[in-house]
Design a protein around this motif. Structure first.
Motif, PDB file in Angstrom:
ATOM      1  N   GLU A  17      35.494  44.200  54.991  1.00  8.88           N
ATOM      2  CA  GLU A  17      34.326  43.325  54.939  1.00  8.88           C
ATOM      3  C   GLU A  17      33.882  43.073  53.495  1.00  8.88           C
ATOM      4  N   LYS A  18      33.908  44.115  52.678  1.00  6.09           N
ATOM      5  CA  LYS A  18      33.521  43.944  51.271  1.00  6.09           C
ATOM      6  C   LYS A  18      34.511  43.040  50.545  1.00  6.09           C
ATOM      7  N   ILE A  19      35.780  43.227  50.812  1.00  3.01           N
ATOM      8  CA  ILE A  19      36.789  42.387  50.159  1.00  3.01           C
ATOM      9  C   ILE A  19      36.617  40.931  50.575  1.00  3.01           C
ATOM     10  N   LEU A  20      36.395  40.689  51.861  1.00  2.00           N
ATOM     11  CA  LEU A  20      36.172  39.322  52.341  1.00  2.00           C
ATOM     12  C   LEU A  20      34.953  38.706  51.663  1.00  2.00           C
ATOM     13  N   GLN A  57      42.958  33.831  53.464  1.00  2.00           N
ATOM     14  CA  GLN A  57      44.256  34.186  54.037  1.00  2.00           C
ATOM     15  C   GLN A  57      44.873  35.402  53.336  1.00  2.00           C
ATOM     16  N   ASP A  58      44.359  35.757  52.168  1.00  2.00           N
ATOM     17  CA  ASP A  58      44.860  36.899  51.410  1.00  2.00           C
ATOM     18  C   ASP A  58      44.204  38.216  51.822  1.00  2.00           C
ATOM     19  N   LEU A  59      43.199  38.149  52.685  1.00  2.00           N
ATOM     20  CA  LEU A  59      42.377  39.312  53.006  1.00  2.00           C
ATOM     21  C   LEU A  59      43.196  40.507  53.486  1.00  2.00           C
ATOM     22  N   ASP A  60      44.046  40.333  54.485  1.00  2.00           N
ATOM     23  CA  ASP A  60      44.769  41.471  55.057  1.00  2.00           C
ATOM     24  C   ASP A  60      45.638  42.172  54.017  1.00  2.00           C
ATOM     25  N   ARG A  61      46.359  41.410  53.210  1.00  2.00           N
ATOM     26  CA  ARG A  61      47.226  42.014  52.199  1.00  2.00           C
ATOM     27  C   ARG A  61      46.397  42.703  51.113  1.00  2.00           C
ATOM     28  N   CYS A  62      45.299  42.094  50.691  1.00  2.00           N
ATOM     29  CA  CYS A  62      44.449  42.729  49.686  1.00  2.00           C
ATOM     30  C   CYS A  62      43.858  44.031  50.224  1.00  2.00           C
ATOM     31  N   ILE A  72      51.726  39.122  47.922  1.00  2.00           N
ATOM     32  CA  ILE A  72      50.743  39.555  46.938  1.00  2.00           C
ATOM     33  C   ILE A  72      51.076  40.990  46.571  1.00  2.00           C
ATOM     34  N   ILE A  73      51.083  41.278  45.266  1.00  2.00           N
ATOM     35  CA  ILE A  73      51.418  42.625  44.821  1.00  2.00           C
ATOM     36  C   ILE A  73      50.248  43.322  44.124  1.00  2.00           C
TER      37      ILE A  73
END
Length: 163
Positions: A34-37, A12-17, A56-57
């Motif tokens: 994709e790499k972050i996921l 669930q943090d993917l978009d913000r990261c 998330i900051i």
């Protein structure tokens, strides 16, 4: 600033990261969504986020390996990652520009180092730009030299921290 919380990342943090990564790194230096996921899914214990009471900051992510070659671009996709590896390779330490200069990267790094010690890891490696060498040295990282990596078309420096 209000109190912050540091925790393992989840999907669930993917978009913000990805948003923070894209804003903070230039061009090809930024990881794709994709790499972050894949990093979140594959090694959540090596992917920490820092959040305030709103969002998330910043975050730090990594992979584990028995043998480390910092110029290995495939490792950024966790090819060769082994969660039992005694060495950790940091891929990103990033704080949203609005929150930089407020000690957030220090909070993240100190929490990350403590988490890796708790997991029994032996050493943490990273590559960074010239202007960040002194910052990482404040956390105990030792300068190893210039890197063979040309990630994002840039020149890099290798550092390590014994745990």
């Amino acid at each position: 600033m209000s109190k912050v919380n540091i925790r393992s990342a989840n999907e669930q943090d993917l978009d913000r990261c990805f948003e923070i990564e894209s804003i903070s790194y230039a061009g090809n230096e930024a990881a794709t969504k994709e790499k972050i996921l894949k990093r979140i899914q594959t090694y959540p214990e090596g992917f920490l986020v820092i959040e305030n009471n709103i969002e998330i900051i910043g975050f730090i992510n990594s992979g584990a390996a028995h043998k480390v070659e910092l110029s290995n671009e495939e490792f950024k996709e966790l090819i060769g990652h082994d969660p039992s590896g005694e060495n950790i390779v940091i891929m990103s330490l990033v704080v949203h520009p609005e929150y930089q200069g407020k000690g957030m990267s220090g909070k993240l790094m100190n929490s990350f180092i403590a988490a890796m010690r708790k997991l029994g890891k032996k050493r943490i490696y990273l590559i960074c730009q010239s202007e960040l060498v002194d910052m990482y040295a404040r956390y105990g990282f030792i300068y190893l030299g210039e890197s063979d990596s040309d990630h994002g078309g840039l020149s890099w420096h290798e550092m390590s921290l014994s745990l």
